[in-house]
Design a protein around this motif. Structure first.
Motif, PDB file in Angstrom:
ATOM      1  N   GLY A 106       0.818  -1.206   0.000  1.00 29.74           N
ATOM      2  CA  GLY A 106       0.000   0.000   0.000  1.00 29.74           C
ATOM      3  C   GLY A 106       0.852   1.257   0.000  1.00 29.74           C
ATOM      4  N   GLU A 107       1.958   1.242   0.754  1.00 30.81           N
ATOM      5  CA  GLU A 107       2.870   2.389   0.774  1.00 30.81           C
ATOM      6  C   GLU A 107       3.535   2.570  -0.586  1.00 30.81           C
ATOM      7  OE1 GLU A 107       3.619   4.616   3.253  1.00 30.81           O
ATOM      8  OE2 GLU A 107       2.000   3.730   4.441  1.00 30.81           O
ATOM      9  N   ILE A 108       3.999   1.482  -1.172  1.00 35.15           N
ATOM     10  CA  ILE A 108       4.730   1.560  -2.434  1.00 35.15           C
ATOM     11  C   ILE A 108       3.837   2.050  -3.568  1.00 35.15           C
ATOM     12  CG2 ILE A 108       5.911   0.162  -4.182  1.00 35.15           C
ATOM     13  CD1 ILE A 108       6.932  -1.602  -1.872  1.00 35.15           C
ATOM     14  N   THR A 109       2.598   1.581  -3.597  1.00 37.69           N
ATOM     15  CA  THR A 109       1.682   1.930  -4.693  1.00 37.69           C
ATOM     16  C   THR A 109       0.959   3.250  -4.481  1.00 37.69           C
ATOM     17  OG1 THR A 109      -0.134   0.700  -3.643  1.00 37.69           O
ATOM     18  CG2 THR A 109       1.279  -0.508  -5.196  1.00 37.69           C
ATOM     19  N   LEU A 156      -1.562   3.536  -2.519  1.00 36.15           N
ATOM     20  CA  LEU A 156      -2.940   3.246  -2.104  1.00 36.15           C
ATOM     21  C   LEU A 156      -3.139   3.481  -0.612  1.00 36.15           C
ATOM     22  CD1 LEU A 156      -3.624  -0.003  -4.158  1.00 36.15           C
ATOM     23  CD2 LEU A 156      -4.585   2.276  -4.554  1.00 36.15           C
ATOM     24  N   ALA A 157      -2.044   3.474   0.163  1.00 39.23           N
ATOM     25  CA  ALA A 157      -2.168   3.716   1.602  1.00 39.23           C
ATOM     26  C   ALA A 157      -2.745   5.096   1.885  1.00 39.23           C
ATOM     27  CB  ALA A 157      -0.804   3.566   2.272  1.00 39.23           C
ATOM     28  N   ARG A 158      -2.392   6.082   1.051  1.00 35.56           N
ATOM     29  CA  ARG A 158      -2.918   7.437   1.261  1.00 35.56           C
ATOM     30  C   ARG A 158      -4.406   7.518   0.957  1.00 35.56           C
ATOM     31  NH1 ARG A 158       2.097   8.485  -1.124  1.00 35.56           N
ATOM     32  NH2 ARG A 158       1.144   8.736  -3.176  1.00 35.56           N
ATOM     33  N   ARG A 159      -4.874   6.681   0.039  1.00 42.34           N
ATOM     34  CA  ARG A 159      -6.297   6.701  -0.328  1.00 42.34           C
ATOM     35  C   ARG A 159      -7.140   5.908   0.652  1.00 42.34           C
ATOM     36  NH1 ARG A 159      -7.411   5.329  -6.446  1.00 42.34           N
ATOM     37  NH2 ARG A 159      -9.474   5.960  -5.689  1.00 42.34           N
ATOM     38  N   PHE A 160      -6.534   4.889   1.265  1.00 43.00           N
ATOM     39  CA  PHE A 160      -7.293   4.030   2.183  1.00 43.00           C
ATOM     40  C   PHE A 160      -6.518   3.890   3.504  1.00 43.00           C
ATOM     41  CE2 PHE A 160      -8.017   2.612  -2.214  1.00 43.00           C
ATOM     42  CZ  PHE A 160      -9.388   2.816  -2.317  1.00 43.00           C
ATOM     43  N   ASP A 174      -7.324   3.785   6.569  1.00 43.07           N
ATOM     44  CA  ASP A 174      -7.901   2.983   7.658  1.00 43.07           C
ATOM     45  C   ASP A 174      -7.999   1.502   7.324  1.00 43.07           C
ATOM     46  OD1 ASP A 174      -8.270   5.305   9.182  1.00 43.07           O
ATOM     47  OD2 ASP A 174     -10.200   5.710   8.220  1.00 43.07           O
ATOM     48  N   SER A 175      -7.437   1.115   6.188  1.00 47.97           N
ATOM     49  CA  SER A 175      -7.543  -0.277   5.746  1.00 47.97           C
ATOM     50  C   SER A 175      -6.257  -1.036   6.053  1.00 47.97           C
ATOM     51  CB  SER A 175      -7.808  -0.325   4.242  1.00 47.97           C
ATOM     52  OG  SER A 175      -6.655   0.119   3.527  1.00 47.97           O
ATOM     53  N   VAL A 176      -6.249  -2.334   5.764  1.00 48.52           N
ATOM     54  CA  VAL A 176      -5.057  -3.154   6.002  1.00 48.52           C
ATOM     55  C   VAL A 176      -3.907  -2.758   5.076  1.00 48.52           C
ATOM     56  CG1 VAL A 176      -6.330  -5.133   6.896  1.00 48.52           C
ATOM     57  CG2 VAL A 176      -5.893  -4.953   4.438  1.00 48.52           C
ATOM     58  N   ILE A 177      -4.214  -2.074   3.980  1.00 44.89           N
ATOM     59  CA  ILE A 177      -3.144  -1.616   3.100  1.00 44.89           C
ATOM     60  C   ILE A 177      -2.676  -0.207   3.455  1.00 44.89           C
ATOM     61  CG2 ILE A 177      -3.901  -3.068   1.176  1.00 44.89           C
ATOM     62  CD1 ILE A 177      -5.027  -0.520  -0.137  1.00 44.89           C
ATOM     63  N   GLY A 178      -3.346   0.434   4.418  1.00 42.67           N
ATOM     64  CA  GLY A 178      -2.991   1.809   4.752  1.00 42.67           C
ATOM     65  C   GLY A 178      -2.606   2.049   6.194  1.00 42.67           C
ATOM     66  N   ASN A 179      -2.453   0.971   6.974  1.00 40.30           N
ATOM     67  CA  ASN A 179      -2.267   1.167   8.414  1.00 40.30           C
ATOM     68  C   ASN A 179      -0.810   1.226   8.869  1.00 40.30           C
ATOM     69  OD1 ASN A 179      -1.379  -1.477   8.293  1.00 40.30           O
ATOM     70  ND2 ASN A 179      -2.994  -2.329   9.586  1.00 40.30           N
ATOM     71  N   TYR A 180       0.151   1.086   7.958  1.00 42.53           N
ATOM     72  CA  TYR A 180       1.550   1.000   8.381  1.00 42.53           C
ATOM     73  C   TYR A 180       1.990   2.218   9.196  1.00 42.53           C
ATOM     74  CZ  TYR A 180       6.660   0.767   8.135  1.00 42.53           C
ATOM     75  OH  TYR A 180       7.993   0.746   8.462  1.00 42.53           O
ATOM     76  N   ARG A 181       1.594   3.405   8.780  1.00 42.71           N
ATOM     77  CA  ARG A 181       2.032   4.625   9.459  1.00 42.71           C
ATOM     78  C   ARG A 181       1.174   4.973  10.677  1.00 42.71           C
ATOM     79  NH1 ARG A 181       6.070   7.067   6.555  1.00 42.71           N
ATOM     80  NH2 ARG A 181       6.298   6.279   4.434  1.00 42.71           N
TER      81      ARG A 181
END
Length: 303
Positions: free
Chosen positions: A142-145, A147-151, A153-160
Motif C-alpha cells: 500500500g505504501e509503495i503503490t 494506495l495507503a494514502r487513499r485508504f 484505515d484499511s489493512v493496506i494503509g495502516n503502516y504509518r
C-alpha cells in the motif's frame, strides 16, 4: 556491588554537538536509583569521543575504531550494560529531567509491557509521529503503490498508524528506536540481553525485528505521553542520505525474508522487486546500502 537501575545506551556517529546536549540532559536526570551511560562511538571524525572523555568523565565511552552500524554498536553497549532497565537512546535527543524515571514507572505499572517509548517532539515543539504498525505485505505494498494514502484505515494503509492517539497511554506496536526502554527480565525471555539486535539489520529495522520477537514471546510495547523528548530527527543518517534510503529498503526486504511464513513466501520476489523500485524512485540512483566495517574491539566483561 548492586546493579544500576538503568543503563542508557547511545550509539554515536559524527553528532558531537547534539551528543553533548543529550549527555547534559542525562546528567540532569532525577532518578530513584543509579544510572550508567555507555556511549559507543562508531569512529566519528568530529571529536565526539574526545568530547565525552573531557566533559563527561562519569560516563563510559567505547571507541570501535570502525563504523560498525547501529545494531552492532548497540550490541556492544548491551554487552557491558548492567542495569535492570536498558534504554536505547539516539544522540540527537534531549530529555526532560524526569523522563527516564517516568518511563520506568509506567513500564513497571504495565506487566504486559516488555518495553516502552515516550512522546517525541521536534525542536520547534511540534509533535513528531513516532509509532507505526509492524510491516506486513499488504501495508507495505500500500505504501509503495500510494494506495495507503487513499485508504488509510484499511489493512493496506495502516503502516504509518495515522490513527494512533499520541495523547493517551496505551499499546504501541513498534515505536521508533530513538527512545526504547526495555525491562531486562522481559528482554532475556525473547533475546540474548547481551546481544539482542540482529546484525543482519545494521542500521534500520533492527528495533522493529526485536519488538516483533518480543511480541511473539507474549510481551507488548507501550507508549506514554506523560513525558516527552526533543528529537533532532535523522542527524546521523542525513549525512549519507542516498545510502540510508537504500539501506532502509534493503533492510525492509530482509525483514520480510526473516518473518514471512507459509504460502505468502511465494510473493517475496515480487515484494522485494517493488521495494527496490521504491528506493530507485526516491534516490534516482542505485546504491549497495550500508556495509558495516570490521572492528577489532575485544569484548570482555569486568571481573
Amino acid at each position: 556491588m548492586s546493579s544500576p537501575l538503568v543503563s542508557v545506551l547511545i550509539v554515536n556517529w559524527n553528532t558531537r554537538d547534539l551528543l553533548r546536549v543529550c549527555l547534559r540532559s542525562l546528567r540532569a536526570q532525577q532518578l530513584r536509583g543509579e544510572m550508567e551511560v555507555i556511549v559507543v562511538d562508531n569512529n566519528s571524525g568530529d571529536g565526539s569521543e574526545e568530547m565525552v572523555r573531557a566533559e563527561f568523565p562519569e560516563f563510559r565511552v567505547i571507541q570501535t575504531s570502525a563504523n560498525t552500524g547501529y545494531a552492532e554498536g548497540n550490541n556492544i553497549a548491551f554487552f557491558y550494560a548492567k542495569g535492570d532497565f536498558l534504554l536505547t537512546l539516539n544522540p540527537d535527543t534531549e530529555l526532560e529531567p524526569e523522563t527516564i524515571q517516568i518511563a520506568i514507572d509506567r513500564l513497571v505499572a504495565h506487566p504486559a509491557w516488555g518495553a516502552i517509548s515516550v512522546q517525541f517532539r521536534y525542536p520547534d515543539g511540534q509533535l513528531q509521529p513516532s509509532v507505526r504498525e509492524f510491516p506486513t505485505l499488504p501495508n507495505i505494498l500500500g505504501e509503495i503503490t500510494g494506495l495507503a494514502r487513499r485508504f488509510p484505515d484499511s489493512v493496506i494503509g495502516n503502516y504509518r498508524a495515522h490513527n494512533f492517539n499520541y495523547s493517551a497511554e496505551g499499546d504501541a506496536p513498534q515505536p521508533m528506536g530513538t527512545f526504547l526502554l526495555f525491562s531486562r527480565r522481559y528482554l532475556e525471555q525473547c533475546a540474548d540481553p547481551h546481544h539482542p539486535f540482529d546484525q543482519d539489520f545494521p542500521i534500520f529495522f533492527n528495533e522493529v525485528d526485536l519488538l516483533y520477537r518480543m511480541q511473539q514471546a507474549g510481551f507488548k510495547c507501550g507508549y506514554t505521553p506523560l513525558t516527552s523528548i526533543l528529537h533532532h530527527h535523522g542527524a546521523g543518517t542525513r549525512q549519507v542520505k542516498p545510502m540510508m534510503v537504500w539501506e532502509s529498503h534493503r533492510s525492509l526486504a530482509r525483514y520480510f525474508d526473516k518473518h514471512t511464513q507459509g504460502p505468502a513466501r511465494a510473493l517475496l520476489p515480487l515484494v522485494r522487486l517493488a521495494i527496490m523500485i521504491g528506493a530507485l524512485l526516491r534516490t534516482r540512483q542505485i546504491h549497495a546500502g550500508f556495509r558495516p566495517q570490521h572492528h577489532h574491539l575485544q569484548l570482555e566483561h569486568a571481573d
